[in-house]
Design a protein around this motif. Structure first.
Motif, PDB file in Angstrom:
ATOM      1  N   SER A  85     111.260   1.332  30.523  1.00  0.00           N
ATOM      2  CA  SER A  85     111.975   0.111  30.160  1.00  0.00           C
ATOM      3  C   SER A  85     113.479   0.326  30.301  1.00  0.00           C
ATOM      4  CB  SER A  85     111.659  -0.290  28.714  1.00  0.00           C
ATOM      5  OG  SER A  85     110.293  -0.571  28.553  1.00  0.00           O
ATOM      6  N   ILE A  86     114.170  -0.741  30.717  1.00  0.00           N
ATOM      7  CA  ILE A  86     115.636  -0.752  30.811  1.00  0.00           C
ATOM      8  C   ILE A  86     116.145  -1.697  29.720  1.00  0.00           C
ATOM      9  CG2 ILE A  86     117.621  -1.260  32.316  1.00  0.00           C
ATOM     10  CD1 ILE A  86     115.623  -1.115  34.693  1.00  0.00           C
ATOM     11  N   PRO A  87     117.002  -1.268  28.841  1.00  0.00           N
ATOM     12  CA  PRO A  87     117.702   0.018  28.786  1.00  0.00           C
ATOM     13  C   PRO A  87     117.103   1.013  27.791  1.00  0.00           C
ATOM     14  CG  PRO A  87     118.790  -1.533  27.339  1.00  0.00           C
ATOM     15  CD  PRO A  87     117.603  -2.254  27.915  1.00  0.00           C
ATOM     16  N   GLN A  88     115.923   0.694  27.208  1.00  0.00           N
ATOM     17  CA  GLN A  88     115.385   1.544  26.143  1.00  0.00           C
ATOM     18  C   GLN A  88     115.115   2.971  26.634  1.00  0.00           C
ATOM     19  OE1 GLN A  88     114.298  -1.490  26.918  1.00  0.00           O
ATOM     20  NE2 GLN A  88     114.779  -2.728  25.089  1.00  0.00           N
ATOM     21  N   ASP A  89     114.508   3.093  27.830  1.00  0.00           N
ATOM     22  CA  ASP A  89     114.190   4.417  28.365  1.00  0.00           C
ATOM     23  C   ASP A  89     115.267   4.938  29.319  1.00  0.00           C
ATOM     24  OD1 ASP A  89     111.640   4.615  27.072  1.00  0.00           O
ATOM     25  OD2 ASP A  89     110.888   3.162  28.538  1.00  0.00           O
ATOM     26  N   MET A  90     115.971   4.052  29.963  1.00  0.00           N
ATOM     27  CA  MET A  90     117.011   4.448  30.910  1.00  0.00           C
ATOM     28  C   MET A  90     118.051   3.328  31.007  1.00  0.00           C
ATOM     29  SD  MET A  90     117.788   6.969  33.147  1.00  0.00           S
ATOM     30  CE  MET A  90     116.267   7.720  33.787  1.00  0.00           C
ATOM     31  N   SER A  91     119.300   3.671  30.787  1.00  0.00           N
ATOM     32  CA  SER A  91     120.383   2.702  30.978  1.00  0.00           C
ATOM     33  C   SER A  91     120.836   2.731  32.430  1.00  0.00           C
ATOM     34  CB  SER A  91     121.562   3.034  30.055  1.00  0.00           C
ATOM     35  OG  SER A  91     121.242   2.759  28.699  1.00  0.00           O
ATOM     36  N   VAL A  92     121.243   1.569  32.933  1.00  0.00           N
ATOM     37  CA  VAL A  92     121.656   1.455  34.336  1.00  0.00           C
ATOM     38  C   VAL A  92     122.950   0.650  34.425  1.00  0.00           C
ATOM     39  CG1 VAL A  92     121.017   0.669  36.659  1.00  0.00           C
ATOM     40  CG2 VAL A  92     119.234   1.501  35.075  1.00  0.00           C
ATOM     41  N   VAL A  93     123.884   1.170  35.220  1.00  0.00           N
ATOM     42  CA  VAL A  93     125.130   0.451  35.510  1.00  0.00           C
ATOM     43  C   VAL A  93     125.249   0.316  37.022  1.00  0.00           C
ATOM     44  CG1 VAL A  93     127.659   0.573  35.442  1.00  0.00           C
ATOM     45  CG2 VAL A  93     126.319   1.227  33.434  1.00  0.00           C
ATOM     46  N   GLY A  94     125.686  -0.851  37.470  1.00  0.00           N
ATOM     47  CA  GLY A  94     125.895  -1.090  38.896  1.00  0.00           C
ATOM     48  C   GLY A  94     127.376  -1.196  39.223  1.00  0.00           C
ATOM     49  N   TYR A  95     127.659  -1.805  40.375  1.00  0.00           N
ATOM     50  CA  TYR A  95     129.055  -1.975  40.817  1.00  0.00           C
ATOM     51  C   TYR A  95     129.065  -3.060  41.880  1.00  0.00           C
ATOM     52  CZ  TYR A  95     133.862  -0.102  41.178  1.00  0.00           C
ATOM     53  OH  TYR A  95     135.215   0.084  41.094  1.00  0.00           O
ATOM     54  N   ASP A  96     130.059  -3.918  41.854  1.00  0.00           N
ATOM     55  CA  ASP A  96     130.321  -5.005  42.826  1.00  0.00           C
ATOM     56  C   ASP A  96     130.166  -6.382  42.199  1.00  0.00           C
ATOM     57  OD1 ASP A  96     130.699  -3.065  44.723  1.00  0.00           O
ATOM     58  OD2 ASP A  96     128.966  -3.613  45.966  1.00  0.00           O
ATOM     59  N   ASP A  97     129.312  -6.523  41.162  1.00  0.00           N
ATOM     60  CA  ASP A  97     129.037  -7.816  40.529  1.00  0.00           C
ATOM     61  C   ASP A  97     128.588  -8.853  41.554  1.00  0.00           C
ATOM     62  OD1 ASP A  97     128.734  -9.477  38.294  1.00  0.00           O
ATOM     63  OD2 ASP A  97     130.700 -10.397  38.596  1.00  0.00           O
ATOM     64  N   GLU A  98     127.588  -8.485  42.349  1.00  0.00           N
ATOM     65  CA  GLU A  98     126.972  -9.471  43.234  1.00  0.00           C
ATOM     66  C   GLU A  98     126.138 -10.442  42.393  1.00  0.00           C
ATOM     67  OE1 GLU A  98     125.196  -8.423  46.890  1.00  0.00           O
ATOM     68  OE2 GLU A  98     126.272  -6.522  47.069  1.00  0.00           O
ATOM     69  N   GLU A  99     125.813 -11.575  42.969  1.00  0.00           N
ATOM     70  CA  GLU A  99     125.095 -12.612  42.220  1.00  0.00           C
ATOM     71  C   GLU A  99     123.771 -12.101  41.661  1.00  0.00           C
ATOM     72  OE1 GLU A  99     123.492 -17.215  42.753  1.00  0.00           O
ATOM     73  OE2 GLU A  99     124.450 -16.167  44.440  1.00  0.00           O
ATOM     74  N   ILE A 100     123.097 -11.199  42.371  1.00  0.00           N
ATOM     75  CA  ILE A 100     121.814 -10.672  41.921  1.00  0.00           C
ATOM     76  C   ILE A 100     121.920 -10.005  40.554  1.00  0.00           C
ATOM     77  CG2 ILE A 100     122.149  -8.463  43.124  1.00  0.00           C
ATOM     78  CD1 ILE A 100     118.807 -10.320  42.601  1.00  0.00           C
ATOM     79  N   ALA A 101     123.105  -9.465  40.226  1.00  0.00           N
ATOM     80  CA  ALA A 101     123.274  -8.759  38.956  1.00  0.00           C
ATOM     81  C   ALA A 101     122.991  -9.658  37.760  1.00  0.00           C
ATOM     82  CB  ALA A 101     124.692  -8.192  38.853  1.00  0.00           C
ATOM     83  N   ARG A 102     123.253 -10.950  37.913  1.00  0.00           N
ATOM     84  CA  ARG A 102     123.042 -11.891  36.811  1.00  0.00           C
ATOM     85  C   ARG A 102     121.598 -12.381  36.726  1.00  0.00           C
ATOM     86  NH1 ARG A 102     127.988 -12.698  38.948  1.00  0.00           N
ATOM     87  NH2 ARG A 102     127.359 -14.289  40.462  1.00  0.00           N
ATOM     88  N   HIS A 103     120.806 -12.055  37.755  1.00  0.00           N
ATOM     89  CA  HIS A 103     119.421 -12.545  37.782  1.00  0.00           C
ATOM     90  C   HIS A 103     118.395 -11.444  37.595  1.00  0.00           C
ATOM     91  CE1 HIS A 103     120.820 -16.524  38.919  1.00  0.00           C
ATOM     92  NE2 HIS A 103     121.592 -15.950  39.830  1.00  0.00           N
ATOM     93  N   LEU A 104     118.836 -10.206  37.489  1.00  0.00           N
ATOM     94  CA  LEU A 104     117.909  -9.128  37.168  1.00  0.00           C
ATOM     95  C   LEU A 104     117.485  -9.238  35.711  1.00  0.00           C
ATOM     96  CD1 LEU A 104     119.698  -6.123  38.932  1.00  0.00           C
ATOM     97  CD2 LEU A 104     117.594  -7.268  39.682  1.00  0.00           C
ATOM     98  N   HIS A 105     116.376  -8.593  35.400  1.00  0.00           N
ATOM     99  CA  HIS A 105     115.917  -8.568  33.992  1.00  0.00           C
ATOM    100  C   HIS A 105     115.742  -7.111  33.570  1.00  0.00           C
ATOM    101  CE1 HIS A 105     114.108  -9.911  30.270  1.00  0.00           C
ATOM    102  NE2 HIS A 105     113.134  -9.024  30.462  1.00  0.00           N
ATOM    103  N   PRO A 106     116.573  -6.624  32.637  1.00  0.00           N
ATOM    104  CA  PRO A 106     117.688  -7.329  31.995  1.00  0.00           C
ATOM    105  C   PRO A 106     118.886  -7.474  32.949  1.00  0.00           C
ATOM    106  CG  PRO A 106     117.694  -5.044  31.338  1.00  0.00           C
ATOM    107  CD  PRO A 106     116.453  -5.222  32.171  1.00  0.00           C
ATOM    108  N   GLN A 107     119.792  -8.382  32.607  1.00  0.00           N
ATOM    109  CA  GLN A 107     120.987  -8.566  33.424  1.00  0.00           C
ATOM    110  C   GLN A 107     121.769  -7.263  33.516  1.00  0.00           C
ATOM    111  OE1 GLN A 107     123.128 -11.905  31.710  1.00  0.00           O
ATOM    112  NE2 GLN A 107     122.046 -13.341  33.031  1.00  0.00           N
ATOM    113  N   LEU A 108     122.346  -7.024  34.686  1.00  0.00           N
ATOM    114  CA  LEU A 108     122.947  -5.727  35.009  1.00  0.00           C
ATOM    115  C   LEU A 108     124.414  -5.631  34.587  1.00  0.00           C
ATOM    116  CD1 LEU A 108     122.692  -2.971  36.546  1.00  0.00           C
ATOM    117  CD2 LEU A 108     123.408  -4.223  38.610  1.00  0.00           C
TER     118      LEU A 108
END
Length: 334
Positions: free
Chosen positions: A264-287
């Motif tokens: 599970s994200i972020p309970q088992d693993m936290s994730v950070v991205g870069y660029d703030d593309e539109e997809i980031a707001r539509h992932l579950h959980p939001q990125l």
């Protein structure tokens, strides 16, 4: 005009603008005088119109040359940021794609000058050092660089503050309690990948966390690269609790690999991205991700042009990459 340009040490376009008294050209009095004196010395008569009062400037007309427009949305964002500000003031923006061809670039500059532009913006898709072509160096208008720069920084430029962005992203994970943080880089020959990795290392060093090369995985900015790198991360004997993906597309692949592994994200693993593309707001959980500030860089160029900053002003402006905190980061499990 060719004779005068050669003898005066300037471009033929500059001679044309002086002798035709073209409105909107930011040519110094010294340049105009040099053209007049050279023309007289060579035996040419100077048209009366050339020495008449300079006509009132037309509304700002700006030319933008992009090496590649369709590769990614960033170029469009930079153009939109610049053109919105210019058009609000009644100006016009012309855009051309050079595909890195110096001949095409020279023709574009000539065409833009015929349209009466008062400034020229050169934009690259990948952040990099550039060597301006003769046509760009000799353009008789203000020149600004976006997402690129010259070695001597003699031409004003704006680039993303990538080192600070990578450091801020990693620092956010550290403040949430993570001590073992993996990162997936882009192609490491690219400056963006190198600088984001430098920021990652600086954040670790500031927090007294030893850098481990085994936690760095090279990708190629693609979703599949993020997926494959995450599978390798999960196979490590001492699994990290967080991953800094150095762009959002690799973060999408990371999400997929984690969910296939039943994590599970972020309970088992936290994730950070870069660029703030539109997809980031539509992932579950939001990125959680950083903004790549192309729109802000376009606005910076517009501010320089509208404020009348001279083309000879120099220096590199680093534009902040703000961190957008969403739901993909949480403290590690006890």
């Amino acid at each position: 005009m060719t004779d005068i340009a050669r003898a005066a040490g300037c471009s033929q376009a500059t001679v044309s603008f002086v002798l035709n008294n073209t409105a909107g050209m930011k040519l110094s009095a010294e340049t105009r005088q040099r053209v007049f004196e050279t023309a007289s010395a060579l035996g040419y008569a100077i048209p009366e119109a050339a020495t008449a009062p300079i006509p009132a400037e037309m509304p700002n007309r700006i030319g933008i040359i992009v090496d590649q427009i369709a590769t990614s949305p960033e170029a469009v964002q930079a153009i939109d940021g610049l053109s919105a500000a210019i058009q609000e003031r009644g100006g016009l923006v012309y855009v051309g794609q050079s595909r890195g061809d110096s001949d095409v670039e020279a023709r574009l500059i000539d065409d833009f000058l015929q349209q009466g532009i008062s400034a020229l913006v050169y934009l690259t898709i990948f952040t990099r050092e550039v060597t301006p072509t003769a046509a760009l160096r000799n353009a008789p208008v203000a020149v600004y660089l976006l997402n690129c720069y010259t070695a001597n920084q003699a031409t004003p430029s704006a680039v993303p503050s990538e080192i600070a962005g990578g450091q801020r992203s990693t620092h956010h994970l550290i403040t949430q309690g993570h001590r073992r943080i993996a990162t997936i880089t882009g192609e490491i020959w690219m400056e963006a990948a190198q600088d984001r990795l430098k920021g990652y290392r600086r954040a670790l060093a500031t927090a007294d966390i030893p850098f481990e090369q085994d936690l760095v995985f090279e990708g190629d900015w693609s979703t599949s690269a993020g997926y494959e790198a995450t599978r390798k991360i999960l196979a490590l004997p001492d699994r990290p609790t967080a991953v800094f993906c150095q762009n959002d597309r690799m973060a999408v692949g990371c999400y997929q690999a984690l969910k296939e592994a039943g994590l599970s994200i972020p309970q088992d693993m936290s994730v950070v991205g870069y660029d703030d593309e539109e997809i980031a707001r539509h992932l579950h959980p939001q990125l959680t991700t950083s903004v790549l500030p192309h729109r802000a860089m376009g606005q910076w160029a517009a501010e320089q042009i509208l404020s009348g900053t001279e083309a000879r002003a120099s220096g590199m402006t680093k534009v902040e990459c703000p961190l957008i905190i969403r739901a993909s980061v949480a403290p590690p499990r006890p």
